[in-house]
Write a protein that holds these residues in place. Structure first.
Motif, PDB file in Angstrom:
ATOM      1  N   VAL A  53       0.848  -1.187   0.000  1.00 52.46           N
ATOM      2  CA  VAL A  53       0.000   0.000   0.000  1.00 52.46           C
ATOM      3  C   VAL A  53       0.889   1.244   0.000  1.00 52.46           C
ATOM      4  O   VAL A  53       2.089   1.177   0.278  1.00 52.46           O
ATOM      5  N   CYS A  54       0.284   2.380  -0.318  1.00 51.38           N
ATOM      6  CA  CYS A  54       1.006   3.657  -0.315  1.00 51.38           C
ATOM      7  C   CYS A  54       1.458   3.986   1.101  1.00 51.38           C
ATOM      8  O   CYS A  54       0.649   3.965   2.032  1.00 51.38           O
ATOM      9  N   ALA A  55       2.741   4.306   1.265  1.00 53.66           N
ATOM     10  CA  ALA A  55       3.272   4.656   2.589  1.00 53.66           C
ATOM     11  C   ALA A  55       2.730   6.005   3.056  1.00 53.66           C
ATOM     12  O   ALA A  55       2.793   6.322   4.239  1.00 53.66           O
ATOM     13  N   GLY A  56       2.175   6.786   2.129  1.00 54.24           N
ATOM     14  CA  GLY A  56       1.622   8.078   2.513  1.00 54.24           C
ATOM     15  C   GLY A  56       0.186   7.999   2.980  1.00 54.24           C
ATOM     16  O   GLY A  56      -0.181   8.582   3.991  1.00 54.24           O
ATOM     17  N   CYS A  57      -0.641   7.261   2.228  1.00 50.08           N
ATOM     18  CA  CYS A  57      -2.089   7.310   2.501  1.00 50.08           C
ATOM     19  C   CYS A  57      -2.738   5.951   2.672  1.00 50.08           C
ATOM     20  O   CYS A  57      -3.924   5.881   2.994  1.00 50.08           O
ATOM     21  N   GLY A  58      -2.013   4.863   2.429  1.00 48.02           N
ATOM     22  CA  GLY A  58      -2.568   3.533   2.649  1.00 48.02           C
ATOM     23  C   GLY A  58      -3.354   2.953   1.487  1.00 48.02           C
ATOM     24  O   GLY A  58      -3.884   1.848   1.590  1.00 48.02           O
ATOM     25  N   LEU A 102       2.470   7.831  -9.880  1.00 50.76           N
ATOM     26  CA  LEU A 102       2.077   8.463  -8.617  1.00 50.76           C
ATOM     27  C   LEU A 102       0.878   7.740  -8.001  1.00 50.76           C
ATOM     28  O   LEU A 102       0.079   7.140  -8.726  1.00 50.76           O
ATOM     29  N   CYS A 103       0.749   7.831  -6.684  1.00 51.16           N
ATOM     30  CA  CYS A 103      -0.465   7.358  -6.015  1.00 51.16           C
ATOM     31  C   CYS A 103      -1.609   8.279  -6.431  1.00 51.16           C
ATOM     32  O   CYS A 103      -1.481   9.495  -6.325  1.00 51.16           O
ATOM     33  N   SER A 104      -2.730   7.689  -6.883  1.00 47.09           N
ATOM     34  CA  SER A 104      -3.828   8.535  -7.369  1.00 47.09           C
ATOM     35  C   SER A 104      -4.596   9.202  -6.238  1.00 47.09           C
ATOM     36  O   SER A 104      -5.366  10.124  -6.479  1.00 47.09           O
ATOM     37  N   SER A 105      -4.392   8.748  -5.012  1.00 45.20           N
ATOM     38  CA  SER A 105      -5.128   9.358  -3.902  1.00 45.20           C
ATOM     39  C   SER A 105      -4.386  10.538  -3.285  1.00 45.20           C
ATOM     40  O   SER A 105      -4.953  11.614  -3.103  1.00 45.20           O
ATOM     41  N   CYS A 106      -3.084  10.366  -2.965  1.00 44.60           N
ATOM     42  CA  CYS A 106      -2.345  11.439  -2.279  1.00 44.60           C
ATOM     43  C   CYS A 106      -1.342  12.124  -3.194  1.00 44.60           C
ATOM     44  O   CYS A 106      -0.634  13.026  -2.761  1.00 44.60           O
ATOM     45  N   SER A 107      -1.278  11.679  -4.478  1.00 42.80           N
ATOM     46  CA  SER A 107      -0.343  12.239  -5.456  1.00 42.80           C
ATOM     47  C   SER A 107       1.108  12.041  -5.057  1.00 42.80           C
ATOM     48  O   SER A 107       1.995  12.752  -5.542  1.00 42.80           O
TER      49      SER A 107
END
Ligand code: FE
Length: 137
Positions: A53-58, A102-107
């Protein structure tokens, strides 16, 4: 707000919040588009089953089943777990034209995708370990 609208909501945080929540390495990669040194990341040789998962937003990004050993020095995947969980941008930095992922949720910056991967997609998502967190099955 409907459940669906809530789910689609983007993760937006201030720079101060990101600095507070992320490690310096995670911040450098996700928010400043840094690249970790090859063969230096936590997940390069990981074969544990699970979801990255994204380390920024999960947001779920890559399944362990899509991971392969590319030998390039960074965790490599053939495809995202859900196509629209990653966004793409053209990156012309460093005298090259590459496709940034890029992560589409937190960019958050994840890495790049190259057209030299194995079948069936023929793609190699070359991703910084610092941008990921593995949730083992
Ligand atoms: Fe994210």
């Amino acid at each position: 707000m409907s459940d669906r609208a809530a789910k689609m909501r983007k993760t937006e945080k201030s720079d101060a919040e990101w600095r507070n929540e992320l490690t310096p390495m995670q911040y450098a990669v996700l928010r400043e588009k840094a690249t970790e040194r090859p063969f230096s990341g936590e997940y390069e040789f990981t074969t544990t089953p699970g979801t990255y998962v994204c380390a920024g937003c999960g947001q779920p990004l890559f399944a362990s089943e899509a991971k392969f050993d590319s030998g390039c020095g960074w965790p490599s995947f053939t495809q995202p777990v859900v196509d629209d969980h990653v966004a793409e941008e053209t990156d012309t930095s460093h005298g090259m034209t590459r496709t940034e992922v890029l992560c589409s949720s937190c960019s958050g910056h994840l890495g790049h995708v190259f057209p030299d991967g194995p079948g069936p997609t023929g793609l190699r998502y070359c991703i910084n370990s610092a941008a990921l967190k593995l949730l083992p099955k």
